[in-house]
Motif scaffolding. Structure first.
Motif, PDB file in Angstrom:
ATOM      1  N   CYS A 177       0.851  -1.194   0.000  1.00 52.52           N
ATOM      2  CA  CYS A 177       0.000   0.000   0.000  1.00 52.52           C
ATOM      3  C   CYS A 177       0.892   1.251   0.000  1.00 52.52           C
ATOM      4  N   CYS A 179       0.908   3.413   2.106  1.00 55.49           N
ATOM      5  CA  CYS A 179       1.296   3.683   3.505  1.00 55.49           C
ATOM      6  C   CYS A 179       2.459   2.781   3.945  1.00 55.49           C
ATOM      7  N   CYS A 195      -4.422  -1.194   1.697  1.00 59.63           N
ATOM      8  CA  CYS A 195      -4.397  -2.224   2.740  1.00 59.63           C
ATOM      9  C   CYS A 195      -5.694  -2.187   3.527  1.00 59.63           C
ATOM     10  N   CYS A 200      -6.717   4.051   4.531  1.00 59.48           N
ATOM     11  CA  CYS A 200      -5.899   4.541   3.410  1.00 59.48           C
ATOM     12  C   CYS A 200      -6.778   4.916   2.218  1.00 59.48           C
TER      13      CYS A 200
HETATM   14 ZN   LIG Z   1      -2.414   1.468   3.592  1.00 61.02          ZN
END
Ligand SMILES: [Zn+2]
Length: 224
Positions: A177, A179, A195, A200
């Motif tokens: 992801c 992130c 994710c 997110c």
């Molecule tokens: Zn994420």
């Protein structure tokens, strides 16, 4: 010694262990959730959720690697033998970063270090030394043996799960992801982008919305 320690030992267990900042649950399967216990790996705001053996054991119980009975046994064992628990925790962190290297290098098409493979094999052969076939009725079953009070049991369970993942078709479904967390994209057209769509996904959608709005304002003002 054990008896007096046992009298003083009172396991305290709440769930989740830290409700203010719980273990990240993103990752879809335990091996990826294990890797995601290191947030912002290498970044300024990095955070490792597994700071000692107790953290690791608590995580293992929350993510169903060990049940509550084994958690209590191992927690007591670690409490009595911190000098044994600490090296297991260090090996756990090294295993986590080894699996991370396998996945991250594959995703980025980078060469995997030979040392990482050697280390993984080391833990795997330790785990295999505690597995054997046993008869269940008239069928054979692979079972753990000689694992009672072994602090490394959760580590062995994870290395076996990682072995299954590395050899399965699911390995190609792993995505990273934006992130930094890993997850499994099992959608038919491989279209999953985040994710956690609620965290997110929402953050990206609202940023994209703001950017579209700004672009529109600029276009309108430019047109006047
Ligand atoms: Zn994420």
């Amino acid at each position: 010694m054990y008896k007096s320690l046992k009298d003083r030992y009172k396991p305290e267990r709440s769930w989740p262990a830290n409700s203010a900042d719980p273990f990240p649950f993103e990752g879809d399967i335990p091996v990826l959730q294990f890797i995601n216990t290191y947030r912002n790996r290498g970044g300024i705001h990095r955070k490792d959720y597994l700071e000692n053996y107790e953290d690791f054991l608590t995580w293992c119980n929350e993510f169903n690697i060990v049940d509550l009975e084994d958690y209590n046994t191992l927690n007591f064992e670690a409490y009595c033998n911190p000098h044994n628990a600490n090296p297991v925790w260090q090996r756990t962190i090294r295993l986590r970063e080894t699996i991370y290297e396998f996945i991250n290098s594959t995703l980025r098409d980078k060469q995997i270090h030979e040392d990482a493979v050697t280390y993984f094999n080391e833990i795997l052969s330790e785990a295999n030394a505690h597995l054997r076939f046993e008869l269940n009725g008239n069928s054979l079953q692979v079972m753990w043996f000689n694992t009672h009070e072994e602090l490394a049991v959760p580590l062995w369970i994870l290395v076996k799960q990682a072995t299954v993942l590395l050899q399965s078709a699911k390995f190609r479904d792993i995505k990273k992801c934006h992130c930094g967390k890993f997850y499994l994209d099992t959608t038919k057209n491989k279209s999953r982008r985040w994710c956690n769509p609620l965290v997110c996904g929402n953050a990206v959608r609202s940023r994209e919305y703001k950017e579209r709005k700004m672009k529109l304002v600029v276009e309108i003002e430019g047109g006047c």
